[in-house]
Design a protein around this motif. Sequence first.
Motif, short mmCIF file in Angstrom:
data_model
loop_
_atom_site.label_atom_id
_atom_site.label_comp_id
_atom_site.label_asym_id
_atom_site.label_seq_id
_atom_site.Cartn_x
_atom_site.Cartn_y
_atom_site.Cartn_z
N TRP A 81 5.81 -7.28 3.71
CA TRP A 81 5.34 -7.80 2.43
C TRP A 81 4.25 -8.86 2.60
O TRP A 81 3.59 -9.21 1.63
N ASP A 82 4.05 -9.36 3.81
CA ASP A 82 2.99 -10.32 4.06
C ASP A 82 1.71 -9.67 4.61
O ASP A 82 0.77 -10.37 4.99
N ASP A 83 1.69 -8.35 4.67
CA ASP A 83 0.47 -7.61 4.97
C ASP A 83 -0.06 -7.01 3.67
O ASP A 83 0.67 -6.86 2.68
N ASP A 84 -1.34 -6.64 3.66
CA ASP A 84 -1.85 -5.90 2.51
C ASP A 84 -1.08 -4.59 2.38
O ASP A 84 -0.97 -3.82 3.34
N CYS A 85 -0.54 -4.34 1.20
CA CYS A 85 0.19 -3.09 0.98
C CYS A 85 0.37 -2.86 -0.52
O CYS A 85 0.33 -3.79 -1.32
N LEU A 86 0.55 -1.59 -0.86
CA LEU A 86 0.99 -1.22 -2.20
C LEU A 86 2.51 -1.30 -2.24
O LEU A 86 3.19 -0.99 -1.26
N GLU A 87 3.04 -1.70 -3.39
CA GLU A 87 4.49 -1.64 -3.58
C GLU A 87 4.76 -0.76 -4.80
O GLU A 87 4.36 -1.09 -5.91
N VAL A 88 5.44 0.35 -4.53
CA VAL A 88 5.71 1.36 -5.55
C VAL A 88 7.19 1.30 -5.90
O VAL A 88 8.05 1.58 -5.06
N PHE A 89 7.48 0.94 -7.14
CA PHE A 89 8.86 0.79 -7.60
C PHE A 89 9.25 2.01 -8.44
O PHE A 89 8.54 2.34 -9.40
N VAL A 90 10.36 2.66 -8.09
CA VAL A 90 10.79 3.85 -8.82
C VAL A 90 12.29 3.79 -9.08
O VAL A 90 13.09 3.57 -8.15
N ASP A 91 12.66 3.99 -10.32
CA ASP A 91 14.06 4.10 -10.74
C ASP A 91 14.23 5.48 -11.36
O ASP A 91 13.77 5.74 -12.48
N ALA A 92 14.88 6.39 -10.64
CA ALA A 92 14.87 7.81 -10.98
C ALA A 92 15.38 8.12 -12.38
O ALA A 92 14.88 9.04 -13.04
N ASP A 93 16.34 7.35 -12.87
CA ASP A 93 16.91 7.63 -14.19
C ASP A 93 16.69 6.51 -15.19
O ASP A 93 17.30 6.51 -16.27
N ALA A 94 15.83 5.56 -14.85
CA ALA A 94 15.52 4.43 -15.74
C ALA A 94 16.77 3.68 -16.17
O ALA A 94 16.83 3.13 -17.27
N SER A 95 17.77 3.63 -15.28
CA SER A 95 19.03 2.97 -15.63
C SER A 95 18.96 1.46 -15.45
O SER A 95 19.80 0.73 -15.98
N GLY A 96 17.96 0.98 -14.70
CA GLY A 96 17.86 -0.45 -14.47
C GLY A 96 18.96 -0.94 -13.54
O GLY A 96 19.68 -0.17 -12.92
N GLY A 97 19.06 -2.25 -13.45
CA GLY A 97 20.13 -2.86 -12.68
C GLY A 97 19.76 -3.17 -11.24
O GLY A 97 18.65 -2.91 -10.77
#
Length: 254
Positions: free
Chosen positions: A106-122
Amino acid sequence: MKRMQGLITSVLLMSMAASVNAAPKGATIAKSHEAMTIDGYASEAVWSTQPWQAINHIILGDTPLSERDFSGRFKLAWKEEGLYLLVEISDDVLFDQHANPLLRYWDDDCLEVFVDADASGGDHQFNFNAFAYHVGLDGQVADIGEQTETHQEPFILLNDHVNNRWRRDEHGLLTWELMVFVFDDDFKPDSNHPPMVLSQGHELGFMLAYCDNDGSDEREHFIGSVAIKPINGDKNLGYKNADVFQRYRLTDKP
């Protein structure tokens, strides 16, 4: 002087965001009806029809000094096999200080792609209720796995979850294409658990962010696509809780 510089750069970021669309509640992702090639070129027809969305919400660090320091935007599409991203990043210094893809990625240049398959949150920090894929400049993909008995953060590589390729033009603009397989919360790292087959009407949670480091020991900026309401002053919630993700519905229409 610093206060005036901060005001100027804030105005710059606002003007950048004006050229793209913020994803509203209940946003949609259009289906591509042609084969998609992950090569860093926006040659597929779907990319010419989809709106840009901004990466412009400060999660950690100061506001970037200029558009060349950092600016970003992205488009989304889908097919049955997974989620597709076209990302444009302006970053005047590309920095990858850790050859080990599991060391402080996380301290290098990078993309962070967040995915929640069913949009359930939590909560998903130490489970696979959702994913926070850190995609490095070397193309490797890291996330946090399940908690261990030693209570150390179990960083893992999930390179087979994200196919990605980026190119940089003579002006320093990165064009990054990604295909993300979508896994439900029954995923286990050492299993043959298959990715989901996506279909029209399906809803999922998504957020995109960029870790920007121009040569420091730690990242200087962390900027995302969603405005996160801080909890006890903390906006860096995406890697822990999928409640902050944007909900999208898959559609067959442009």
